[in-house]
Scaffold this motif. Structure first.
Motif, PDB file in Angstrom:
ATOM      1  N   GLY A  15      44.709  48.392  48.033  1.00 55.31           N
ATOM      2  CA  GLY A  15      43.709  48.818  49.026  1.00 55.31           C
ATOM      3  C   GLY A  15      42.399  49.182  48.262  1.00 55.31           C
ATOM      4  N   GLU A  16      42.212  49.267  46.992  1.00 59.62           N
ATOM      5  CA  GLU A  16      41.202  49.856  46.361  1.00 59.62           C
ATOM      6  C   GLU A  16      40.756  48.551  45.540  1.00 59.62           C
ATOM      7  OE1 GLU A  16      39.829  52.531  46.609  1.00 59.62           O
ATOM      8  OE2 GLU A  16      41.405  53.540  47.765  1.00 59.62           O
ATOM      9  N   THR A  17      39.387  48.659  45.076  1.00 58.29           N
ATOM     10  CA  THR A  17      38.668  47.755  44.380  1.00 58.29           C
ATOM     11  C   THR A  17      38.113  48.469  43.008  1.00 58.29           C
ATOM     12  OG1 THR A  17      36.754  47.810  45.532  1.00 58.29           O
ATOM     13  CG2 THR A  17      38.341  45.890  46.097  1.00 58.29           C
ATOM     14  N   VAL A  18      38.776  49.499  42.446  1.00 55.30           N
ATOM     15  CA  VAL A  18      38.306  50.358  41.527  1.00 55.30           C
ATOM     16  C   VAL A  18      39.428  50.761  40.551  1.00 55.30           C
ATOM     17  CG1 VAL A  18      36.207  51.100  42.468  1.00 55.30           C
ATOM     18  CG2 VAL A  18      38.134  52.488  42.793  1.00 55.30           C
ATOM     19  N   PHE A  19      39.409  51.146  39.465  1.00 55.87           N
ATOM     20  CA  PHE A  19      40.368  51.576  38.626  1.00 55.87           C
ATOM     21  C   PHE A  19      40.748  52.949  38.953  1.00 55.87           C
ATOM     22  CE2 PHE A  19      38.901  48.400  35.520  1.00 55.87           C
ATOM     23  CZ  PHE A  19      40.014  47.822  35.090  1.00 55.87           C
ATOM     24  N   ASP A  20      41.891  53.246  39.079  1.00 51.56           N
ATOM     25  CA  ASP A  20      42.541  54.493  39.473  1.00 51.56           C
ATOM     26  C   ASP A  20      42.178  55.768  38.419  1.00 51.56           C
ATOM     27  OD1 ASP A  20      43.839  56.837  40.358  1.00 51.56           O
ATOM     28  OD2 ASP A  20      45.838  55.601  40.642  1.00 51.56           O
ATOM     29  N   PRO A  21      41.460  56.623  38.590  1.00 52.53           N
ATOM     30  CA  PRO A  21      40.965  57.520  37.484  1.00 52.53           C
ATOM     31  C   PRO A  21      42.156  58.362  37.207  1.00 52.53           C
ATOM     32  CG  PRO A  21      40.013  58.371  39.649  1.00 52.53           C
ATOM     33  CD  PRO A  21      40.678  57.024  39.810  1.00 52.53           C
TER      34      PRO A  21
ATOM     35  N   THR B   6      36.362  48.246  26.087  1.00 55.38           N
ATOM     36  CA  THR B   6      36.521  48.235  27.402  1.00 55.38           C
ATOM     37  C   THR B   6      37.428  47.250  28.329  1.00 55.38           C
ATOM     38  OG1 THR B   6      33.963  48.913  27.372  1.00 55.38           O
ATOM     39  CG2 THR B   6      34.949  48.271  29.774  1.00 55.38           C
ATOM     40  N   ALA B   7      38.273  47.673  29.106  1.00 60.45           N
ATOM     41  CA  ALA B   7      39.024  46.862  30.077  1.00 60.45           C
ATOM     42  C   ALA B   7      37.916  46.236  31.104  1.00 60.45           C
ATOM     43  CB  ALA B   7      40.133  47.717  30.556  1.00 60.45           C
ATOM     44  N   TYR B   8      38.147  44.990  31.542  1.00 63.71           N
ATOM     45  CA  TYR B   8      36.927  44.308  32.475  1.00 63.71           C
ATOM     46  C   TYR B   8      37.865  43.379  33.370  1.00 63.71           C
ATOM     47  CZ  TYR B   8      33.753  44.454  28.414  1.00 63.71           C
ATOM     48  OH  TYR B   8      33.204  44.844  27.531  1.00 63.71           O
ATOM     49  N   VAL B   9      37.772  43.719  34.713  1.00 62.70           N
ATOM     50  CA  VAL B   9      38.371  43.046  35.697  1.00 62.70           C
ATOM     51  C   VAL B   9      37.439  42.604  36.721  1.00 62.70           C
ATOM     52  CG1 VAL B   9      39.940  42.796  37.616  1.00 62.70           C
ATOM     53  CG2 VAL B   9      40.748  44.115  35.636  1.00 62.70           C
TER      54      VAL B   9
ATOM     55  N   GLU C 118      32.462  39.044  43.635  1.00 66.30           N
ATOM     56  CA  GLU C 118      31.988  40.242  44.250  1.00 66.30           C
ATOM     57  C   GLU C 118      31.531  41.211  43.450  1.00 66.30           C
ATOM     58  OE1 GLU C 118      34.939  41.664  46.920  1.00 66.30           O
ATOM     59  OE2 GLU C 118      34.345  40.230  48.436  1.00 66.30           O
ATOM     60  N   LYS C 119      32.207  41.428  42.188  1.00 64.43           N
ATOM     61  CA  LYS C 119      31.796  42.758  41.505  1.00 64.43           C
ATOM     62  C   LYS C 119      32.772  42.777  40.297  1.00 64.43           C
ATOM     63  CE  LYS C 119      34.571  46.504  43.497  1.00 64.43           C
ATOM     64  NZ  LYS C 119      34.423  47.823  43.853  1.00 64.43           N
ATOM     65  N   VAL C 120      32.336  43.488  39.037  1.00 59.86           N
ATOM     66  CA  VAL C 120      33.072  43.667  37.993  1.00 59.86           C
ATOM     67  C   VAL C 120      33.291  45.102  37.911  1.00 59.86           C
ATOM     68  CG1 VAL C 120      33.220  43.169  35.448  1.00 59.86           C
ATOM     69  CG2 VAL C 120      32.089  41.467  36.737  1.00 59.86           C
ATOM     70  N   ILE C 121      34.632  45.415  37.547  1.00 60.47           N
ATOM     71  CA  ILE C 121      34.889  46.804  37.456  1.00 60.47           C
ATOM     72  C   ILE C 121      35.202  46.767  35.696  1.00 60.47           C
ATOM     73  CG2 ILE C 121      35.620  47.191  39.679  1.00 60.47           C
ATOM     74  CD1 ILE C 121      38.549  47.100  38.891  1.00 60.47           C
ATOM     75  N   LYS C 122      35.040  48.070  35.312  1.00 61.18           N
ATOM     76  CA  LYS C 122      35.195  48.444  33.836  1.00 61.18           C
ATOM     77  C   LYS C 122      35.912  49.728  33.691  1.00 61.18           C
ATOM     78  CE  LYS C 122      30.793  45.805  32.764  1.00 61.18           C
ATOM     79  NZ  LYS C 122      29.520  45.849  32.272  1.00 61.18           N
ATOM     80  N   ASP C 123      36.583  49.973  32.405  1.00 62.93           N
ATOM     81  CA  ASP C 123      37.266  50.932  32.341  1.00 62.93           C
ATOM     82  C   ASP C 123      37.404  51.235  30.794  1.00 62.93           C
ATOM     83  OD1 ASP C 123      39.326  53.354  31.902  1.00 62.93           O
ATOM     84  OD2 ASP C 123      39.290  53.129  33.989  1.00 62.93           O
ATOM     85  N   VAL C 124      36.902  52.496  30.153  1.00 63.33           N
ATOM     86  CA  VAL C 124      36.711  52.679  28.833  1.00 63.33           C
ATOM     87  C   VAL C 124      37.900  53.410  28.343  1.00 63.33           C
ATOM     88  CG1 VAL C 124      34.348  52.427  28.857  1.00 63.33           C
ATOM     89  CG2 VAL C 124      35.425  54.836  29.106  1.00 63.33           C
ATOM     90  N   ARG C 125      39.188  53.541  28.952  1.00 63.88           N
ATOM     91  CA  ARG C 125      40.208  54.292  28.356  1.00 63.88           C
ATOM     92  C   ARG C 125      40.989  53.198  27.576  1.00 63.88           C
ATOM     93  NH1 ARG C 125      42.564  56.805  33.789  1.00 63.88           N
ATOM     94  NH2 ARG C 125      41.493  54.881  34.630  1.00 63.88           N
ATOM     95  N   THR C 126      40.925  52.031  27.751  1.00 61.38           N
ATOM     96  CA  THR C 126      41.666  50.998  26.894  1.00 61.38           C
ATOM     97  C   THR C 126      40.638  49.858  26.578  1.00 61.38           C
ATOM     98  OG1 THR C 126      42.368  49.410  28.450  1.00 61.38           O
ATOM     99  CG2 THR C 126      43.805  51.439  28.129  1.00 61.38           C
ATOM    100  N   GLY C 127      41.301  48.966  25.880  1.00 66.75           N
ATOM    101  CA  GLY C 127      40.558  47.664  25.526  1.00 66.75           C
ATOM    102  C   GLY C 127      40.724  46.660  26.409  1.00 66.75           C
ATOM    103  N   PRO C 128      40.273  45.496  26.455  1.00 66.44           N
ATOM    104  CA  PRO C 128      40.586  44.380  27.307  1.00 66.44           C
ATOM    105  C   PRO C 128      41.820  44.036  27.513  1.00 66.44           C
ATOM    106  CG  PRO C 128      38.922  43.906  25.869  1.00 66.44           C
ATOM    107  CD  PRO C 128      39.431  45.064  25.140  1.00 66.44           C
ATOM    108  N   ALA C 129      42.318  43.718  28.693  1.00 61.22           N
ATOM    109  CA  ALA C 129      43.684  43.389  29.052  1.00 61.22           C
ATOM    110  C   ALA C 129      44.145  42.093  28.501  1.00 61.22           C
ATOM    111  CB  ALA C 129      43.765  43.147  30.630  1.00 61.22           C
ATOM    112  N   GLY C 130      45.307  41.709  28.247  1.00 60.28           N
ATOM    113  CA  GLY C 130      45.841  40.380  27.526  1.00 60.28           C
ATOM    114  C   GLY C 130      45.471  40.081  26.513  1.00 60.28           C
ATOM    115  N   SER C 131      45.421  38.821  26.074  1.00 57.17           N
ATOM    116  CA  SER C 131      45.173  38.374  24.759  1.00 57.17           C
ATOM    117  C   SER C 131      44.761  36.798  24.728  1.00 57.17           C
ATOM    118  CB  SER C 131      46.196  38.664  23.850  1.00 57.17           C
ATOM    119  OG  SER C 131      47.462  38.053  24.344  1.00 57.17           O
ATOM    120  N   SER C 132      44.511  36.444  23.400  1.00 58.17           N
ATOM    121  CA  SER C 132      43.871  35.189  23.421  1.00 58.17           C
ATOM    122  C   SER C 132      44.894  33.951  24.165  1.00 58.17           C
ATOM    123  CB  SER C 132      43.710  34.724  22.154  1.00 58.17           C
ATOM    124  OG  SER C 132      43.337  33.482  21.994  1.00 58.17           O
TER     125      SER C 132
END
Length: 409
Positions: A277-283, A210-213, A224-238
């Motif tokens: 202008g959005e606070t969600v992942f673009d589907p 899951t990608a987390y922001v 405020e909130k955490v948004i998630k997307d399962v199309r990739t893994g987490p962003a970045g690296s250690s």
């Protein structure tokens, strides 16, 4: 990176400190450039390595050396440019000097001088240029004793002065794991923070599907909130700070390498988008790098402008069935986020290892950028890359193993 073959678990050193695995940071997007060059050089000796800031009038020819010149730094530092100031940032980890950010500018005679400094508690993780006069960072809790709270810093560049220090709980982000942010971008009164989860005992990354922001208010840094997307893994690296890219139109992209420094790989590498202008992942947007990169993953990258990203890519080797923490045999490409293409940079850049860090800090000017490369046989050169044509030619030679940042003042 030091030419080594290490299991991913050796990324512990990156988790515990920003020293030998320190990530020479990723400035937000290329700063405006006028004036002379400053090159951050890490000179590796028999018993220790020393950082220097070297001022030069050219990075396209000649030889750069810190012998008898350059401004020596205390320990191995992280470097970032905000406006016309280059910051040298240390921490509490081994060989990081002290928890301080020291600003350097060009004086009236065009000489690089120290402008001022500010201190902080322990660490200034994920250093982020919020604008030309504001530098941001996050002190990440390393242990459970830190009460699962992070400190969000803001500092003015002009002084330089630490102006904001907000401690807020990260508990909503935790399972039983350590949350490690990998990038931060600010827009429209909100701070977007990408992160991944790492078990604080075993250091395994069990949640790579899951990608987390996390989205905070800015500058109050209230979650405020955490948004998630399962199309990739987490962003970045250690211990990186390049997990997020912000483009000129305000869109924010997550950069998922999907394995580098993680204990497993479960999702494709690629880019997701959070539209302005959005606070969600673009589907409607998913750039799947696995489909066109010949199984290569992003190790280091920097946004160049106009939807283009310079990246060093490679394949993740394994040792005894586990991912190896090793950046070797890298190649250079230009990625187009809009066209969803990867273009190889031609001109003879040799296969190479990384420059001692997970993020890039490179100048962009007149349609060109400049990448330090240490080949396995010819030493370190700064390569001039024409962005439009994706062609490169060698520039100045550097008498040192690592160049950890190049800046234009």
């Amino acid at each position: 990176m030091y030419n080594k073959t290490i299991l991913m678990l050796v990324a512990v050193g990156c988790w515990l400190s920003l020293s030998s695995c320190s990530k020479d940071p990723d400035p937000v997007d290329p700063p405006a450039v006028t004036g002379g060059y400053v090159v951050a050089i890490r000179d590796v000796g028999a018993s220790q390595s020393t950082d220097y800031l070297l001022q030069t009038t050219s990075i396209t020819s000649g030889t750069l050396s810190v012998a008898g010149q350059g401004i020596a730094q205390t320990g191995n530092r992280t470097y970032v440019q905000a406006g016309k100031t280059v910051f040298s940032i240390g921490g509490s980890g081994a060989n990081q000097g002290t928890p301080s950010a020291v600003g350097y500018v060009l004086d009236a005679s065009n000489k690089l001088v120290q402008k001022g400094s500010f201190t902080f508690e322990k660490y200034f993780d994920v250093p982020t240029v919020i604008d030309d006069n504001t530098l941001g960072g996050i002190q990440i809790p390393r242990t459970a004793a830190d009460n699962r709270s992070a400190t969000f810093y803001t500092a003015t560049v002009a002084t330089p002065t630490l102006t904001g220090q907000v401690k807020n709980s990260l508990a909503p982000l935790f399972r039983d794991d350590l949350v490690w942010p990998s990038g931060m971008r600010v827009r429209d009164g909100k701070a977007y923070v990408s992160y991944y989860l790492q078990n604080r005992t075993t250091l395994q990354t069990a949640f790579t599907d899951t990608a987390y922001v996390a989205i905070y208010t800015y500058p109050a840094f209230t979650l405020e909130k955490v948004i998630k997307d399962v199309r990739t893994g987490p962003a970045g690296s250690s211990n990186s700070s390049n997990g997020l890219i912000k483009t000129e139109n305000g869109d924010i992209y997550t950069v998922a390498s999907s394995a580098y420094t993680f204990s497993q790989r479960t999702k494709p590498a690629g880019f997701l988008r959070i539209k302005n202008g959005e606070t969600v992942f673009d589907p409607t947007y998913f750039f799947n790098l696995d489909e066109i990169s010949n199984n290569r993953k992003i190790y280091y990258c920097q946004y160049l402008g106009n939807g283009l990203v310079l990246a060093e890519m490679g394949r993740f080797p394994t040792v005894n069935g586990q991912w190896a923490y090793e950046d070797v045999n890298l190649s250079v490409v230009i990625i187009d986020l809009n066209a969803k293409t990867v273009k190889e940079v031609s001109g003879g850049i040799p296969a190479h290892a990384g420059q001692g860090g997970i993020t890039m800090s490179l100048p962009v000017e007149n349609g060109k950028t400049y990448l330090p490369v240490t080949s396995y046989t010819e030493g370190t050169y700064i390569w001039e890359i024409d962005i439009a044509t994706a062609t490169a030619k060698p520039g100045a030679r550097v008498n040192a193993k690592y160049v950890t940042g190049i800046f234009k003042l």
